[in-house]
Design a protein around this motif. Structure first.
Motif, PDB file in Angstrom:
ATOM      1  N   VAL A  42     -14.542 -12.145   1.060  1.00 42.53           N
ATOM      2  CA  VAL A  42     -14.473 -13.461   1.691  1.00 42.53           C
ATOM      3  C   VAL A  42     -13.353 -13.497   2.724  1.00 42.53           C
ATOM      4  O   VAL A  42     -13.496 -14.061   3.822  1.00 42.53           O
ATOM      5  N   ALA A  43     -12.207 -12.906   2.365  1.00 41.12           N
ATOM      6  CA  ALA A  43     -11.103 -12.844   3.325  1.00 41.12           C
ATOM      7  C   ALA A  43     -11.518 -12.076   4.583  1.00 41.12           C
ATOM      8  O   ALA A  43     -11.154 -12.446   5.703  1.00 41.12           O
ATOM      9  N   GLY A  44     -12.291 -11.008   4.379  1.00 38.18           N
ATOM     10  CA  GLY A  44     -12.799 -10.261   5.531  1.00 38.18           C
ATOM     11  C   GLY A  44     -13.723 -11.108   6.390  1.00 38.18           C
ATOM     12  O   GLY A  44     -13.675 -11.050   7.627  1.00 38.18           O
ATOM     13  N   VAL A  45     -14.581 -11.919   5.759  1.00 40.64           N
ATOM     14  CA  VAL A  45     -15.478 -12.806   6.501  1.00 40.64           C
ATOM     15  C   VAL A  45     -14.683 -13.830   7.297  1.00 40.64           C
ATOM     16  O   VAL A  45     -14.977 -14.105   8.475  1.00 40.64           O
ATOM     17  N   LEU A  46     -13.641 -14.413   6.672  1.00 36.51           N
ATOM     18  CA  LEU A  46     -12.802 -15.382   7.380  1.00 36.51           C
ATOM     19  C   LEU A  46     -12.105 -14.732   8.580  1.00 36.51           C
ATOM     20  O   LEU A  46     -12.008 -15.327   9.659  1.00 36.51           O
ATOM     21  N   PHE A  47     -11.625 -13.503   8.379  1.00 36.88           N
ATOM     22  CA  PHE A  47     -11.008 -12.757   9.480  1.00 36.88           C
ATOM     23  C   PHE A  47     -12.009 -12.577  10.624  1.00 36.88           C
ATOM     24  O   PHE A  47     -11.706 -12.799  11.800  1.00 36.88           O
ATOM     25  N   VAL A  60       0.866  -1.177   0.000  1.00 37.30           N
ATOM     26  CA  VAL A  60       0.000   0.000   0.000  1.00 37.30           C
ATOM     27  C   VAL A  60       0.903   1.228   0.000  1.00 37.30           C
ATOM     28  O   VAL A  60       1.853   1.299   0.795  1.00 37.30           O
ATOM     29  N   THR A  61       0.602   2.199  -0.865  1.00 37.35           N
ATOM     30  CA  THR A  61       1.439   3.395  -0.919  1.00 37.35           C
ATOM     31  C   THR A  61       1.124   4.319   0.250  1.00 37.35           C
ATOM     32  O   THR A  61       0.103   4.172   0.933  1.00 37.35           O
ATOM     33  N   ASN A 107      -8.096  -2.062  -0.434  1.00 41.56           N
ATOM     34  CA  ASN A 107      -9.469  -2.442  -0.108  1.00 41.56           C
ATOM     35  C   ASN A 107      -9.513  -3.518   0.975  1.00 41.56           C
ATOM     36  O   ASN A 107     -10.441  -3.565   1.769  1.00 41.56           O
ATOM     37  N   MET A 108      -8.461  -4.371   1.002  1.00 41.03           N
ATOM     38  CA  MET A 108      -8.390  -5.371   2.058  1.00 41.03           C
ATOM     39  C   MET A 108      -8.316  -4.703   3.426  1.00 41.03           C
ATOM     40  O   MET A 108      -8.975  -5.133   4.376  1.00 41.03           O
ATOM     41  N   LEU A 109      -7.517  -3.636   3.533  1.00 43.04           N
ATOM     42  CA  LEU A 109      -7.407  -2.912   4.799  1.00 43.04           C
ATOM     43  C   LEU A 109      -8.771  -2.381   5.242  1.00 43.04           C
ATOM     44  O   LEU A 109      -9.179  -2.555   6.399  1.00 43.04           O
ATOM     45  N   VAL A 110      -9.490  -1.743   4.325  1.00 43.45           N
ATOM     46  CA  VAL A 110     -10.776  -1.141   4.691  1.00 43.45           C
ATOM     47  C   VAL A 110     -11.798  -2.213   5.042  1.00 43.45           C
ATOM     48  O   VAL A 110     -12.555  -2.076   6.020  1.00 43.45           O
ATOM     49  N   VAL A 111     -11.835  -3.302   4.279  1.00 46.59           N
ATOM     50  CA  VAL A 111     -12.778  -4.381   4.563  1.00 46.59           C
ATOM     51  C   VAL A 111     -12.494  -4.990   5.935  1.00 46.59           C
ATOM     52  O   VAL A 111     -13.411  -5.264   6.731  1.00 46.59           O
ATOM     53  N   LEU A 112     -11.225  -5.216   6.250  1.00 46.88           N
ATOM     54  CA  LEU A 112     -10.869  -5.755   7.554  1.00 46.88           C
ATOM     55  C   LEU A 112     -11.318  -4.825   8.675  1.00 46.88           C
ATOM     56  O   LEU A 112     -11.819  -5.278   9.719  1.00 46.88           O
ATOM     57  N   GLU A 113     -11.141  -3.527   8.486  1.00 45.01           N
ATOM     58  CA  GLU A 113     -11.531  -2.585   9.531  1.00 45.01           C
ATOM     59  C   GLU A 113     -13.048  -2.554   9.710  1.00 45.01           C
ATOM     60  O   GLU A 113     -13.545  -2.389  10.831  1.00 45.01           O
ATOM     61  N   GLY A 166      -1.047 -11.228   2.046  1.00 41.47           N
ATOM     62  CA  GLY A 166      -1.586 -12.381   1.338  1.00 41.47           C
ATOM     63  C   GLY A 166      -2.305 -11.989   0.066  1.00 41.47           C
ATOM     64  O   GLY A 166      -2.091 -12.596  -1.000  1.00 41.47           O
ATOM     65  N   ILE A 167      -3.189 -10.967   0.140  1.00 41.03           N
ATOM     66  CA  ILE A 167      -3.914 -10.544  -1.058  1.00 41.03           C
ATOM     67  C   ILE A 167      -2.967  -9.910  -2.065  1.00 41.03           C
ATOM     68  O   ILE A 167      -3.140 -10.040  -3.286  1.00 41.03           O
ATOM     69  N   TYR A 168      -1.914  -9.233  -1.565  1.00 39.48           N
ATOM     70  CA  TYR A 168      -0.933  -8.629  -2.466  1.00 39.48           C
ATOM     71  C   TYR A 168      -0.144  -9.721  -3.185  1.00 39.48           C
ATOM     72  O   TYR A 168       0.082  -9.657  -4.404  1.00 39.48           O
ATOM     73  N   ALA A 169       0.265 -10.759  -2.436  1.00 39.03           N
ATOM     74  CA  ALA A 169       1.002 -11.869  -3.053  1.00 39.03           C
ATOM     75  C   ALA A 169       0.118 -12.615  -4.047  1.00 39.03           C
ATOM     76  O   ALA A 169       0.585 -13.037  -5.119  1.00 39.03           O
TER      77      ALA A 169
END
Length: 900
Positions: free
Chosen positions: A875-880, A720-721, A804-810, A783-786
């Protein structure tokens, strides 16, 4: 010095009345209205307020803000205009939040001052009225009563044991005696016994006075000492969090400096890009909005409590209420309706049942034995006369009902006298009071000296029947003559009434020598004849019964402290639902116990009878020595020490004295125990919300920062920049975290035991949560970046996915943290609150905009995400969410097992 006071303190009281064209019966309403327009309201000017522009600029006076502004300036100088703009937006939005909240705080303080505005009994249009103190005008006749603030500068007209505390004006710690007699013209302020000054406190006795100065014309107005009744909205918690944020800022800036040096030495990135990465780290990791959100949380709690009839005078009380383990409460008016009614009258030769409702002087007085209906009628009439004359209350009819002015018990006695004498206005016909000994807890009786229209002078006494029986040797017989007192019979009658939950008052009377013009205690030592007893009830509030049960369910002990007879206290306790109501400890028994013995007896005792304010103080101290967090209610002047000593002092807003309100942290506007239970619930909710805000903010900020730190330390590409990190912080810090300030109480809020006094706000559990969530953030983002890199996606798409992964996790972390004491897998938890969904909607809309709108894409280096990849992020957010929820359930189960 007020020139008006200099004119009147050395002259007879009649001169003040003549000067203001007033009379002992007071002003007329039209005249009072004219004078109000002429003299203005009886209040001091409000404290000066800062100009809104100054308040807004003060929001930037912060070390962190200076650091961010400097970073923005350097960013602009390096050509990173978008980054500089985002930094500026972060700073401005935080400033706006602080500015708006400070405005709300001032509005809350002003509303609180208005809600706590005092009222004063006056004589207008020849009758007693209760008016706002601000509406007093020169010439008004004020009725002074113990426990109340003097509302304006007064020339004393009459005084009965009147004393005032003038420490705020004179510095004298000893209350000053007040008399109507004139004093020397040159008498200093402290020696003007003929004057009562605005803002001073009536500590004993009663009296009347004519208003000679109001508002700024008073002594307190001349020296410009406005007594503030509320504190600023600043609490130890917010100060603690300010210190925490400053310390964390220094740590993060130090870490950022080391990372900057590390990057420069390794040379992996250009300086301008490296600098922006470090700036992004600093802004993301520092919870700069946390103190503001915490203050908003406390302010929201104060508003919620006000909506439930509990006015918070000192905000720390909100947090403390959530930890209360014992509530020590008055009975009358708090657990009961405070609508006393006489239901039983007993003379030496008969017993009567009294019907009716409320304070209406309408009802029947019937003998319990019909054959004796007319037997002893003279004694009953004498009992009614004593009840009316030994009385300072008044009954008023308005809005279709009778209302009490003054003490509820005395108003009930007035209603009883009206029932006996058929017409309420007849109860004092032809009698004039010439002396008085006000009721005091020290002697537990009130006595008045009255002269009839025929010239007879009679003393009437009412009070605790045990005290009066000790003072009498005679009782009134069936033929109206005095006969030897049968104390044993009277004690049996008292016990019988008390066992039925009635408050019992005794009455006595005695003729006195002609010419007696004042009344002293020694006048009561002989010649008194015991007339009879009155039994009064004050039915329990239905909502108080439910609230007591709720407190018991919440692990909170409820202890009733009353001045009533032990039998009365026990009977009411049984109706209210207190535990072990048969165990009653009296004031005399408390005096006989050592501190250790008292503490031991409190374990199985919840009812305390015949107590004084000094006993309240001992009880609070004993409970605190046992590790309890104590809330104590009070309404009298002498309750102030106990209210101050308690962890949370709670004053009665309606019947409470000004001294009690000033000593308390909470003021109940309805004097209802149910409002105390509601305040405990709100206190627990506010504390939970504070924990939720901290538990959401710190892990998410740490997760953002850890992502950048790992990338720099291990020489990896940034997922993330810097400008994207700034964007995430801008969106989440000002929306998602703020939503938690308005969370409602969890379902089990009042089914949990109180928290320990020593429980830290940020303990091992929170540290573990920060570490776990930060690592999960790190794994999910990398993980999502890789994943995107392995699929051959361009770097812009990989970073957009990580962003977007960061925002979804939050967002998922927000829904998890909303239920820290229960499961989040319920429909109610999923539904959320309006505040949550508004904030989520704002954050989601903004995230869609940065992802799919071309202007935003160019500014932040993002690209559109394919549907399948976007679904993977969700889905990753749901698993988290599932992982952290499973961990919470395991942790709660282990905790429950340990407690069980």
């Amino acid at each position: 010095m007020s020139t008006q006071e200099a004119t009147f303190h050395d002259q007879p009281p009649g001169n003040a009345l003549a000067w203001f064209a007033s009379s002992p019966e007071g002003l007329s309403s039209p005249e009072a209205a004219e004078r109000l327009a002429q003299h203005g309201r009886n209040e001091l000017p409000p404290p000066p307020r800062r100009h809104p522009a100054v308040r807004f600029l003060r929001q930037f006076h912060n070390v962190l803000i200076y650091v961010l502004l400097a970073a923005g300036a350097v960013s602009a100088g390096l050509g990173h205009h978008v980054d500089a703009l985002v930094i500026l937006l972060v700073v401005v939005i935080n400033a706006v939040i602080g500015f708006v909240q400070e405005g709300k705080a001032e509005a809350a303080l002003e509303a609180l001052r208005k809600m706590l505005a005092s009222h004063t009994p006056v004589l207008r249009d020849g009758s007693r009225q209760m008016i706002a103190s601000a509406l007093l005008v020169p010439g008004d006749i004020v009725l002074l009563e113990a426990g109340e603030r003097v509302p304006a500068d007064l020339r004393i007209l009459s005084a009965h044991g009147l004393r005032t505390d003038e420490a705020l004006l004179t510095g004298e710690a000893v209350p000053a005696d007040k008399l109507p007699d004139a004093v020397a013209p040159a008498a200093p302020l402290a020696e003007r016994s003929s004057m009562a000054f605005s803002g001073t406190l009536v500590t004993a006795g009663s009296g009347t006075g004519v208003v000679v100065a109001t508002g700024q014309a008073t002594e307190i107005g001349h020296i410009n000492r406005l007594m503030s009744r509320v504190r600023e909205l600043k609490t130890p918690l917010t100060e603690q969090m300010d210190r925490f944020a400053r310390g964390l800022t220094l740590v993060i800036l130090a870490a950022a400096t080391l990372l900057l040096l590390h990057g420069m030495l390794l040379g992996g990135l250009p300086f301008s890009e490296l600098f922006m990465v470090v700036v992004g780290l600093s802004v993301s990791a520092i919870p700069e909005g946390l103190p503001a959100v915490l203050t908003i949380t406390l302010a929201a709690g104060a508003k919620a409590m006000a909506n439930r009839h509990a006015i918070v005078r000192h905000l720390p009380a909100i947090e403390t209420m959530g930890a209360v383990s014992v509530i020590c409460t008055d009975k009358t008016g708090t657990l009961t309706c405070n609508e006393m009614m006489v239901v039983r009258a007993i003379t030496a030769c008969n017993a009567y049942e009294v019907s009716g409702s409320g304070y209406a002087p309408n009802g029947e007085v019937r003998s319990r034995e019909p054959a004796l209906q007319t037997h002893g009628g003279n004694a009953l009439a004498e009992l009614a006369l004593a009840a009316s004359l030994c009385n300072d209350a008044a009954l008023r009819y308005g809005d279709g009902a009778w209302h009490a002015e003054g003490d509820p018990m005395e108003a009930a006695l007035k209603a009883f006298a009206g029932k006996v004498q058929a017409r309420p206005e007849d109860s004092r016909q032809g009698w004039r009071r010439t002396g008085c000994i006000p009721f005091d807890a020290a002697h537990r009786y009130m006595a008045v000296l009255n002269r009839s229209g025929t010239g007879d002078t009679v003393i009437h006494v009412k009070g605790a029947p045990e005290e009066l029986l000790a003072m009498c040797t005679l009782e009134r017989g069936p033929d109206g003559t005095a006969r030897p007192l049968d104390r044993a019979a009277w004690h049996r009658r008292i016990a019988s009434l008390s066992a039925e939950g009635q408050r019992v008052l005794g009455f006595a009377a005695g003729a006195t020598a002609d010419g007696l013009s004042s009344l002293q205690h020694h006048h009561l030592r002989e010649g008194l004849v015991f007339i009879g007893l009155l039994g009064l009830i004050d039915p329990p509030r239905p909502e108080a019964i439910a609230a007591v049960a709720q407190c018991h369910q919440a692990g909170i002990a409820v202890k009733m402290i009353t001045g009533d007879h032990a039998g009365t206290a026990s009977a009411i306790a049984r109706e209210i639902g207190l535990r072990e109501p048969q165990n009653v400890l009296t004031g005399a028994e408390i005096d006989a116990l050592s501190d250790a013995e008292l503490a031991g007896s409190l374990v199985h005792t919840n009812v305390f009878a015949r107590t004084s304010p000094e006993h309240k103080l001992r009880l609070v101290t004993a409970l605190q020595s046992m590790g309890h967090t104590v809330a104590m209610t009070g309404d009298g002047v002498n309750d102030a020490p106990a209210l101050k000593r308690a962890d949370v002092g709670i004053a009665m807003g309606n019947k409470g004295s000004e001294a009690a309100r000033e000593a308390a942290a909470l003021v109940l506007t309805d004097d209802n125990f149910a409002s105390i239970a509601a305040a405990v619930s709100e206190g627990r909710t506010v504390y939970d919300n504070i924990r939720k805000v901290i538990s959401w903010t710190l892990p998410t900020n740490a997760g953002e920062g850890l992502t950048i730190i790992c990338a720099l330390l291990f020489g990896m590409a940034l997922p993330v920049t810097a400008v994207q990190i700034l964007w995430v912080n801008l969106i989440t810090a000002t929306t998602l975290g703020l939503a938690l300030a308005f969370e409602l109480a969890e379902d089990n809020t009042m089914r949990r035991p109180p928290r320990r006094r020593s429980e830290p706000l940020m303990g091992l559990e929170l540290l573990w949560h920060i570490a776990m969530v930060s690592l999960l953030f790190l794994c999910a983002v990398f993980g999502i970046y890789a994943y995107a890199t392995d699929k051959g996606h361009p770097p812009e798409l990989a970073r957009t996915l990580a962003l977007n992964m960061l925002v979804v996790l939050e967002i998922f972390h927000l829904f998890f943290i909303r239920n820290i004491h229960g499961t989040s897998f319920t429909w109610k938890a999923a539904m959320g609150t309006p505040a949550v969904w508004i904030c989520v909607a704002i954050a989601t809309t903004a995230q869609f905009a940065i992802t799919y709108l071309p202007p935003m894409q160019r500014a932040f280096g993002t690209v559109a995400i394919p549907f399948a990849d976007g679904l993977l992020v969700v889905v990753a957010g749901v698993l988290f969410f599932i992982l952290i929820e499973i961990e919470k359930q395991i942790r709660l189960s282990l905790k429950a097992a340990a407690l069980g």
